[in-house]
Design an enzyme around this catalytic site. Structure first.
Site, mmCIF file in Angstrom:
data_model
loop_
_atom_site.group_PDB
_atom_site.id
_atom_site.type_symbol
_atom_site.label_atom_id
_atom_site.label_comp_id
_atom_site.label_asym_id
_atom_site.label_seq_id
_atom_site.Cartn_x
_atom_site.Cartn_y
_atom_site.Cartn_z
ATOM 1 C CB SER A 164 4.488 -9.017 2.289
ATOM 2 O OG SER A 164 5.056 -8.748 1.029
ATOM 3 C CG HIS A 170 7.289 0.480 2.257
ATOM 4 N ND1 HIS A 170 7.777 -0.089 1.107
ATOM 5 C CD2 HIS A 170 5.978 0.144 2.309
ATOM 6 C CE1 HIS A 170 6.808 -0.757 0.502
ATOM 7 N NE2 HIS A 170 5.704 -0.640 1.210
ATOM 8 C CG ASP A 205 7.520 -10.929 0.458
ATOM 9 O OD1 ASP A 205 6.397 -10.970 0.969
ATOM 10 O OD2 ASP A 205 7.862 -10.089 -0.392
#
Lengths: 423, 423
Positions: A183, A82, A161
């Site tokens: 998140s 990510h 979220d």
């Protein structure tokens, strides 16, 4: 349980219990805690913080608000990456097929761009026919067939979220490290990956402007991963200048394909290979093929083509090109000391590559190609940047953003591409 | 202007401009700033504070959200008092007619009780026929005819405060001194009084539990008054024990009438006279009749009877009496060292004198009479408190609140009735 008690506990600097966190996130998701109560709590969290135990419980509650994906049917280890987002950050495009070519499975749920940073799905959608929305069964099919899948997260994943992020966006409560970290990690953990590499960017074009804040975010996310049994590593990487030479959608796909073909800008190749090695190490597959070899021997490109085809895309199709272009020449002769990431990102956004509101479309052909990178010698009057847009009226405002972003003369003062590694 | 910019300014510890404050309060009142945005801002204000300039601008914006009353048609100076609320605090009842009897006009907009503290309007409504709602024209008529009027604030007065207070109540953002001070002062300034005396209470039965917090609130309100051209003085007064001997509604009216008849508990008389002198001095009427004389010579009682009659009440009517009573006797012999204001207030509330929700009715006859005050010698087995309730099932929970509130033996450690004076 009472929402006011939870708010007052955090407001007064106290620690929220696991029960309070589980209750308030669940009640908020179901509409039993009001938006105005959650925003007051979010502001109290932003200003008074949360400790590791609270952050892990908060993340857990957000995961529990929805479904969790399960890849145990695969015969390969799953590993994912990510990035916190940047300008020219197309790394997922070469990286996912590369890691799959080296033996791991990459189930990546990705997002769209908002503001000056681009989104992986927007970039991939510039490939004719490619579609971002897959069911869980389709994801598993693509993963089994190709080893990598990049698609949009379904509505069932961490709905708390989704709701909370929309609220934070309009209440000035985005910039909280505990809330940002939970998140990101709630979605990545719900995605079901067993190993995760975080690319936490810092610099003008990143969400985290300073190395200290980026390090804090990275450490917080690594802790959450560890607390949830996901093998997590973070790299702190430079986002003071754009990554690579292409900033936009189709132009970034083109650059990614160059990397998969064994070429491409040195910084994109270096970061892609470094992240691939981390992903394989985190998945306990360090003894398989080295990522640098998989770029050279065409095996990563093979996965890329299969992966794009499996989601309806034509990997050989011509990509969209903007109707208009404008060349910005170097205003002086000397060393390009600054090419500011934020300025370039803002310009690309103004050219149409990004969106101002979630529901806006993006222009696939819009963007910027940088003919020089900081540290390069440039000659006055020769092309420095080429700007692409469908509407020539967009060039003026893009140039306004670029003018202060470019400095010629003096040695560049750049962050190292890979600043640090946390695990 | 943008709500997020305003929130982020305060979140990051900045100072809000006058334009930002005027805009955000107005936009919130008109629904153009959402509840969840205002609650995030309120939390940021609670945690990061506002300076004097910001607080005055915030108060001004709340006043500007509605209408402002005007008493220039009167031939007397106006002066008013506001108490932050306490247990047994019936002072407005003897005070308003007393100050009118000494030559000033008292236009008091008052409120209802919520929680353990009573409300002036609830107390007055125990008088048969008396009504709290008057139009502005009726207020002026009563003021002209009697010199004093105590009634409910109309919906047109500081509607921003009404909306914001309801929001703060459910979002854990009540306990902010800038927001409390501006809420109180916006209503008092919109009420149009030229002079104002604040009775800021401190101790277990008060909203401000410590002298330091009470002093901070008082100083903040005095500054706001000064910034808006209202001559403002504050007394810090004791609320560690109940004021007077009666706590409830009708029982407090009875005690107030005793004071107007020249009798009543010493502390109620002392505070009433001290506040009356302050109100007259603030209105520049110090040379007229002394309040202590106006209690003795019946002139304050004359105004009281006229004032009650003018609002439909019968000052001679019998007041409601609760159906049931219960005598709590002294558990030991010795000096009553503690009679805790909060415990007594909570007990009276549980007996039915107060309300849990705004829309609940109160029991006019419910309440408590204290037969001893802290410092008095009591004998085991003799009556200490008499409890009144319509429903005898209420006594048990009231007694639960009272048991820890009573201590016998040892010298009482009490706050002075009047702790300090700020102007």
């Amino acid at each position: 349980m009472d929402a006011i008690d939870v708010i007052v506990t955090k407001r007064d600097g106290g620690e929220l219990s696991g029960e309070q966190i589980a209750w308030v996130v669940d009640a908020y998701t179901h509409g039993n805690v009001a938006e105005e109560q959650m925003s007051a709590l979010a502001m109290a969290i932003l200003l008074n913080g949360m400790n590791r135990r609270e952050i892990s419980a908060w993340t857990e509650a957000m995961i529990e608000s929805g479904s969790r994906m399960d890849w145990s049917a695969l015969d390969r280890m799953t590993t994912d990456k990510h990035s916190t987002g940047g300008v020219g950050d197309k790394i997922t495009l070469p990286l996912a097929p590369l890691v799959a070519a080296c033996g791991a499975a990459v189930p990546q749920l990705s997002g769209r761009g908002l503001g000056h940073t681009g989104g992986t799905l927007d970039k991939l959608e510039s490939i004719p026919g490619w579609r971002a929305s897959l069911s869980a069964a389709e994801m598993l099919d693509v993963l089994r067939a190709t080893g990598a899948v990049v698609c949009a997260a379904g509505a069932g994943l961490a709905p708390a979220d989704r709701k909370l992020y929309a609220l934070r966006d309009v209440t000035g409560t985005v910039e909280s490290i505990p809330l940002i970290a939970s998140s990101i990690m709630s979605k990545k953990i719900a995605e079901g990956t067993s190993a995760l590499v975080l690319d936490v960017k810092t610099g003008s074009g990143a969400f985290m402007k300073t190395v200290e804040r980026a390090r804090e975010l990275a450490a917080t996310m690594v802790d959450i991963g560890r607390d949830h049994g996901v093998r997590t590593v973070a790299l702190l990487t430079a986002m003071d200048r754009p990554l690579g030479r292409a900033v936009g959608n189709a132009v970034e796909v083109t650059e990614s394909v160059e990397v998969l073909a064994g070429g491409g800008p040195a910084d994109v190749v270096e970061l892609t290979v470094a992240l691939a090695r981390e992903m394989l190490a985190a998945a306990d597959l360090p003894g398989t093929k080295d990522p640098a070899d998989a770029l050279r021997d065409g095996s990563a490109m093979d996965v890329w083509r299969k992966m794009i085809s499996a989601q309806g895309g034509d990997p050989s199709a011509a990509l969209p090109v903007a109707r208009e272009s404008h060349v910005l020449t170097a205003p002086a002769t000397g060393v390009l000391s600054t090419l500011d990431a934020y300025g370039v990102g803002l310009a690309a956004w103004r050219l149409g590559a990004g969106r101002a509101r979630k529901e806006d479309p993006v222009s696939f052909g819009a963007g910027i190609i940088c003919h020089a990178k900081p540290g390069d010698h440039v000659t006055a009057g020769t092309p420095l940047l080429t700007l692409y847009a469908d509407d020539p009226a967009r060039f003026d405002r893009a140039l306004e953003a670029l003018t202060p972003a470019i400095k010629i003369g003096g040695a560049p003062d750049l962050l190292p591409l890979i600043i640090d590694r946390l695990r």
